[in-house]
Design a protein around this motif. Structure first.
Motif, PDB file in Angstrom:
ATOM      1  N   GLU A  16       0.841   5.549   8.746  1.00 17.18           N
ATOM      2  CA  GLU A  16       0.087   5.363   9.985  1.00 17.18           C
ATOM      3  C   GLU A  16       0.148   3.895  10.415  1.00 17.18           C
ATOM      4  OE1 GLU A  16      -0.852   6.972   7.374  1.00 17.18           O
ATOM      5  OE2 GLU A  16      -1.485   8.991   7.962  1.00 17.18           O
ATOM      6  N   LEU A  17       0.043   3.004   9.416  1.00 14.95           N
ATOM      7  CA  LEU A  17       0.146   1.570   9.700  1.00 14.95           C
ATOM      8  C   LEU A  17       1.519   1.225  10.254  1.00 14.95           C
ATOM      9  CD1 LEU A  17      -1.167  -1.304   9.316  1.00 14.95           C
ATOM     10  CD2 LEU A  17      -0.020  -1.351   7.098  1.00 14.95           C
ATOM     11  N   VAL A  18       2.548   1.818   9.690  1.00 14.35           N
ATOM     12  CA  VAL A  18       3.923   1.568  10.126  1.00 14.35           C
ATOM     13  C   VAL A  18       4.136   2.057  11.558  1.00 14.35           C
ATOM     14  CG1 VAL A  18       6.333   2.241   9.765  1.00 14.35           C
ATOM     15  CG2 VAL A  18       4.920   1.558   7.808  1.00 14.35           C
ATOM     16  N   GLU A  19       3.608   3.239  11.869  1.00 10.69           N
ATOM     17  CA  GLU A  19       3.763   3.788  13.224  1.00 10.69           C
ATOM     18  C   GLU A  19       3.107   2.900  14.272  1.00 10.69           C
ATOM     19  OE1 GLU A  19       2.327   7.770  13.248  1.00 10.69           O
ATOM     20  OE2 GLU A  19       3.891   8.531  11.900  1.00 10.69           O
ATOM     21  N   LEU A  20       1.930   2.378  13.952  1.00  8.60           N
ATOM     22  CA  LEU A  20       1.247   1.485  14.898  1.00  8.60           C
ATOM     23  C   LEU A  20       2.024   0.188  15.080  1.00  8.60           C
ATOM     24  CD1 LEU A  20      -2.482   1.947  13.786  1.00  8.60           C
ATOM     25  CD2 LEU A  20      -1.437   2.706  15.927  1.00  8.60           C
ATOM     26  N   ALA A  21       2.521  -0.348  13.964  1.00  6.35           N
ATOM     27  CA  ALA A  21       3.280  -1.600  14.042  1.00  6.35           C
ATOM     28  C   ALA A  21       4.574  -1.407  14.818  1.00  6.35           C
ATOM     29  CB  ALA A  21       3.578  -2.117  12.638  1.00  6.35           C
ATOM     30  N   ALA A  22       5.196  -0.231  14.688  1.00  4.66           N
ATOM     31  CA  ALA A  22       6.466   0.031  15.360  1.00  4.66           C
ATOM     32  C   ALA A  22       6.318   0.009  16.876  1.00  4.66           C
ATOM     33  CB  ALA A  22       7.028   1.373  14.906  1.00  4.66           C
ATOM     34  N   LEU A  23       5.117   0.349  17.369  1.00 10.87           N
ATOM     35  CA  LEU A  23       4.881   0.320  18.812  1.00 10.87           C
ATOM     36  C   LEU A  23       4.962  -1.103  19.346  1.00 10.87           C
ATOM     37  CD1 LEU A  23       1.865   2.812  19.043  1.00 10.87           C
ATOM     38  CD2 LEU A  23       4.261   3.256  19.618  1.00 10.87           C
ATOM     39  N   ASN A  24       4.567  -2.065  18.522  1.00  5.30           N
ATOM     40  CA  ASN A  24       4.566  -3.470  18.942  1.00  5.30           C
ATOM     41  C   ASN A  24       5.879  -4.178  18.637  1.00  5.30           C
ATOM     42  OD1 ASN A  24       1.845  -3.166  19.692  1.00  5.30           O
ATOM     43  ND2 ASN A  24       1.152  -3.664  17.618  1.00  5.30           N
ATOM     44  N   THR A  25       6.569  -3.711  17.594  1.00  3.74           N
ATOM     45  CA  THR A  25       7.777  -4.405  17.155  1.00  3.74           C
ATOM     46  C   THR A  25       9.057  -3.851  17.753  1.00  3.74           C
ATOM     47  OG1 THR A  25       8.091  -2.937  15.254  1.00  3.74           O
ATOM     48  CG2 THR A  25       6.687  -4.879  14.929  1.00  3.74           C
ATOM     49  N   GLY A  26       8.988  -2.621  18.229  1.00  2.09           N
ATOM     50  CA  GLY A  26      10.213  -1.973  18.702  1.00  2.09           C
ATOM     51  C   GLY A  26      11.174  -1.698  17.567  1.00  2.09           C
ATOM     52  N   GLY A  27      10.659  -1.772  16.350  1.00  3.07           N
ATOM     53  CA  GLY A  27      11.472  -1.480  15.166  1.00  3.07           C
ATOM     54  C   GLY A  27      12.331  -2.638  14.709  1.00  3.07           C
ATOM     55  N   GLN A  28      12.209  -3.810  15.332  1.00  7.32           N
ATOM     56  CA  GLN A  28      13.099  -4.922  14.996  1.00  7.32           C
ATOM     57  C   GLN A  28      12.357  -6.134  14.444  1.00  7.32           C
ATOM     58  OE1 GLN A  28      16.434  -4.701  14.965  1.00  7.32           O
ATOM     59  NE2 GLN A  28      16.182  -2.554  15.557  1.00  7.32           N
ATOM     60  N   VAL A  29      11.521  -6.770  15.272  1.00  7.07           N
ATOM     61  CA  VAL A  29      10.835  -7.994  14.843  1.00  7.07           C
ATOM     62  C   VAL A  29       9.332  -7.849  15.037  1.00  7.07           C
ATOM     63  CG1 VAL A  29      12.793  -9.505  15.313  1.00  7.07           C
ATOM     64  CG2 VAL A  29      11.156  -9.010  17.139  1.00  7.07           C
ATOM     65  N   GLY A  30       8.602  -8.762  14.370  1.00  8.69           N
ATOM     66  CA  GLY A  30       7.147  -8.712  14.495  1.00  8.69           C
ATOM     67  C   GLY A  30       6.471  -7.915  13.405  1.00  8.69           C
ATOM     68  N   TRP A  31       7.219  -7.571  12.361  1.00  8.74           N
ATOM     69  CA  TRP A  31       6.672  -6.755  11.279  1.00  8.74           C
ATOM     70  C   TRP A  31       5.743  -7.538  10.352  1.00  8.74           C
ATOM     71  CZ3 TRP A  31       7.023  -1.619  11.224  1.00  8.74           C
ATOM     72  CH2 TRP A  31       8.077  -0.994  11.910  1.00  8.74           C
ATOM     73  N   GLU A  32       5.600  -8.857  10.588  1.00  6.94           N
ATOM     74  CA  GLU A  32       4.754  -9.665   9.702  1.00  6.94           C
ATOM     75  C   GLU A  32       3.321  -9.147   9.667  1.00  6.94           C
ATOM     76  OE1 GLU A  32       6.169 -12.458  12.632  1.00  6.94           O
ATOM     77  OE2 GLU A  32       7.346 -10.691  12.063  1.00  6.94           O
ATOM     78  N   GLU A  33       2.894  -8.447  10.715  1.00  4.91           N
ATOM     79  CA  GLU A  33       1.504  -7.973  10.779  1.00  4.91           C
ATOM     80  C   GLU A  33       1.176  -6.943   9.704  1.00  4.91           C
ATOM     81  OE1 GLU A  33       0.724  -4.749  13.928  1.00  4.91           O
ATOM     82  OE2 GLU A  33       2.297  -5.963  14.855  1.00  4.91           O
ATOM     83  N   ILE A  34       2.197  -6.290   9.120  1.00  7.90           N
ATOM     84  CA  ILE A  34       1.907  -5.314   8.068  1.00  7.90           C
ATOM     85  C   ILE A  34       2.173  -5.880   6.673  1.00  7.90           C
ATOM     86  CG2 ILE A  34       2.520  -3.418   9.629  1.00  7.90           C
ATOM     87  CD1 ILE A  34       5.024  -2.996   7.822  1.00  7.90           C
ATOM     88  N   ARG A  50       0.849  -1.198   0.000  1.00  7.24           N
ATOM     89  CA  ARG A  50       0.000   0.000   0.000  1.00  7.24           C
ATOM     90  C   ARG A  50       0.880   1.242   0.000  1.00  7.24           C
ATOM     91  NH1 ARG A  50      -3.475   0.260   5.436  1.00  7.24           N
ATOM     92  NH2 ARG A  50      -3.812  -1.959   5.029  1.00  7.24           N
ATOM     93  N   ASN A  51       0.343   2.348  -0.515  1.00  8.80           N
ATOM     94  CA  ASN A  51       1.129   3.575  -0.632  1.00  8.80           C
ATOM     95  C   ASN A  51       0.739   4.582   0.446  1.00  8.80           C
ATOM     96  OD1 ASN A  51      -1.177   5.099  -1.540  1.00  8.80           O
ATOM     97  ND2 ASN A  51      -0.916   4.170  -3.559  1.00  8.80           N
ATOM     98  N   PRO A  52       1.469   5.697   0.540  1.00  7.93           N
ATOM     99  CA  PRO A  52       1.179   6.678   1.602  1.00  7.93           C
ATOM    100  C   PRO A  52      -0.245   7.215   1.579  1.00  7.93           C
ATOM    101  CG  PRO A  52       3.342   7.091   0.676  1.00  7.93           C
ATOM    102  CD  PRO A  52       2.713   6.034  -0.176  1.00  7.93           C
ATOM    103  N   LEU A  53      -0.859   7.284   0.397  1.00  5.24           N
ATOM    104  CA  LEU A  53      -2.241   7.769   0.324  1.00  5.24           C
ATOM    105  C   LEU A  53      -3.226   6.763   0.904  1.00  5.24           C
ATOM    106  CD1 LEU A  53      -2.302   9.374  -3.255  1.00  5.24           C
ATOM    107  CD2 LEU A  53      -2.092  10.528  -1.043  1.00  5.24           C
ATOM    108  N   GLN A  54      -2.774   5.535   1.103  1.00  8.10           N
ATOM    109  CA  GLN A  54      -3.620   4.477   1.664  1.00  8.10           C
ATOM    110  C   GLN A  54      -3.297   4.225   3.141  1.00  8.10           C
ATOM    111  OE1 GLN A  54      -2.379   1.535  -1.214  1.00  8.10           O
ATOM    112  NE2 GLN A  54      -4.238   1.786  -2.426  1.00  8.10           N
ATOM    113  N   GLY A  55      -2.703   5.217   3.795  1.00  5.59           N
ATOM    114  CA  GLY A  55      -2.420   5.118   5.229  1.00  5.59           C
ATOM    115  C   GLY A  55      -1.216   4.269   5.570  1.00  5.59           C
ATOM    116  N   LEU A  56      -0.248   4.191   4.670  1.00  6.48           N
ATOM    117  CA  LEU A  56       0.922   3.353   4.903  1.00  6.48           C
ATOM    118  C   LEU A  56       1.692   3.761   6.149  1.00  6.48           C
ATOM    119  CD1 LEU A  56       3.028   1.232   4.066  1.00  6.48           C
ATOM    120  CD2 LEU A  56       4.090   2.970   2.619  1.00  6.48           C
TER     121      LEU A  56
END
Length: 427
Positions: free
Chosen positions: A315-333, A307-313
């Motif tokens: 925002e999705l990344v920021e939410l995922a970063a809270l759970n992943t700590g920026g390292q692992v767990g990115w499979e959710e996106i 998805r591209n920035p116009l599709q909320g990319l």
């Protein structure tokens, strides 16, 4: 008699005065003309000493942004090289940039009178063209009302005249006739990356291809930042500016907003595509290599999430970063269309790299050469895993074959023994 004598004296006096005035005017005109000639000669000498910048094996006369913006588009190039968009025209003349200049009639014929449209954007339309040489090219025609002005057109011609890399789209020519500005590129048969990510006309991009495309783009940007002399900042990295060739190799395109790093690091107006723009650039108007790194990070997340920035990319990344700590767990996106067909370790490594690239502090973002190393390592690890699996399967097959061969030999010996026993009994 006296009156005649007085009239003669007055006439002679008037003639002398007029003659003197004419002589003074003539002298002034001569001095003015001489002075202009000296200025012209001085300008010619200065023009003849414009430095030639070499970029590896390629060299060409390079004009700075300031000269492109202030000089007339009909400035002549000295030393016998054809004029820049002006003067006598010849078929396929080599311009100051080293790029071929094509006559309007040739482009008109090659595009079937501009009917072979293959794309359209803010800059204008793109046409597929079959040249008389048999070469297939893409012709981008700048619309008269395009936001990309003549300066951007000149910038792209001059920059791509000296930039050559397998991960940059090659500019093969230009045309500037009949009020039209056209750029002629090598034809990229698979279109843009964005069309493959979002158009149903194309097959889904596999995970393996997405990683390879990311590496191709990184290598192209690394060349611009570290290989080009002087370095170049692209300033408009996004999925629609990444084109794919027949073998799905990716190349960076559209250099209309690009600038040489040593010439101009500040802009009065914000230019680029929102969503991909470096927040630091938006607030300070200063663009650097790290501005390209930010845009590249957004592109990496675009490849991961589909998805591209116009599709909320973001925002999705920021939410995922809270759970992943920026390292692992990115499979959710991960792009749901991949249906889990990806290597989790590769995805997490690529997402962690992307997260570093979009750090709000430019100093904390990696250089493009570092992104190339990370992505190369991902592919190298994949290759080693495949090689290891293949080696293990070969060993298993060899062992199996050896066991079967041993069993067959034992059976053969057992049969021979039974035959010999039978023979002895008969005897």
């Amino acid at each position: 008699m006296k009156a005649k004598s007085s009239g003669l004296i007055v006439g002679i006096s008037i003639g002398v005065v007029i003659g003197a005035l004419l002589a003074i005017i003539g002298l002034l005109c001569f001095r003015f003309h001489r002075k202009r000639s000296q200025i012209g000669n001085s300008s010619s000498r200065r023009a003849a000493t414009i430095p030639i910048r070499a970029n590896g094996a390629d060299s060409c006369t390079v004009l700075s942004d300031s000269s492109i913006g202030t000089e007339s588009s009909r400035t002549s190039v000295h030393n016998g090289v054809s004029s820049w968009f002006g003067g006598p025209r010849k078929s396929h003349v080599v311009a100051a940039s080293g790029i071929l200049e094509y006559p309007y009639k040739d482009i008109q014929k090659a595009t079937s009178n501009f009917t072979s449209t293959i794309g359209k954007g803010a800059f204008g339309s793109v046409y597929k063209a079959q040249m008389s040489t048999g070469e297939t090219v893409a012709v981008k025609v700048l619309a008269t009302d395009s936001k990309q002005g003549e300066k951007e057109f000149h910038t792209e011609v001059m920059l791509l005249g000296r930039l050559h890399h397998r991960n940059l789209v090659n500019l093969v020519g230009y045309c500037a006739e009949k009020g039209q500005h056209m750029l002629i590129y090598v034809y990229m048969s698979k279109g843009s990356l964005s069309s493959h990510l979002y158009s149903e006309k194309h097959e889904l991009l596999s995970w393996n291809l997405r990683v390879q495309i990311a590496l191709d783009v990184a290598r192209g940007l690394e060349y611009l930042h570290d290989g080009a002399v002087p370095p170049v900042i692209h300033r408009d990295i996004k999925s629609s500016n990444i084109l794919l060739d027949e073998s799905m190799g990716a190349r960076v395109a559209d250099f209309g907003l690009s600038r040489e790093d040593m010439i101009n690091r500040n802009a009065s107006n914000i230019q680029g595509t929102f969503g991909y723009l470096d927040p630091e650039y938006i607030s300070t108007r200063a663009f650097t290599k790290k501005s390209d790194v930010y845009s590249f990070g957004v592109l990496l997340f675009e490849l991961i999430a589909g998805r591209n920035p116009l599709q909320g990319l973001l925002e999705l990344v920021e939410l995922a970063a809270l759970n992943t700590g920026g390292q692992v767990g990115w499979e959710e996106i991960a792009d749901s269309r991949l249906d889990g067909n990806f290597d989790e370790q590769e995805l997490n490594d690529m997402a962690a790299l992307a997260h570093k690239c979009i750090n709000r502090s430019p100093r904390k973002r990696p250089a493009m050469r570092d992104t190339v190393q990370v992505l190369s390592h991902i592919l190298k690890t994949r290759h080693n895993k495949k090689h290891h699996k293949r080696s293990k399967s070969d060993v298993v097959i060899t062992i199996g074959q050896s066991d079967r061969q041993s069993s067959m030999n034992s059976e053969h010996r057992r049969v021979e023994s039974m035959d010999s026993i039978a023979d002895s009994v008969d005897v």
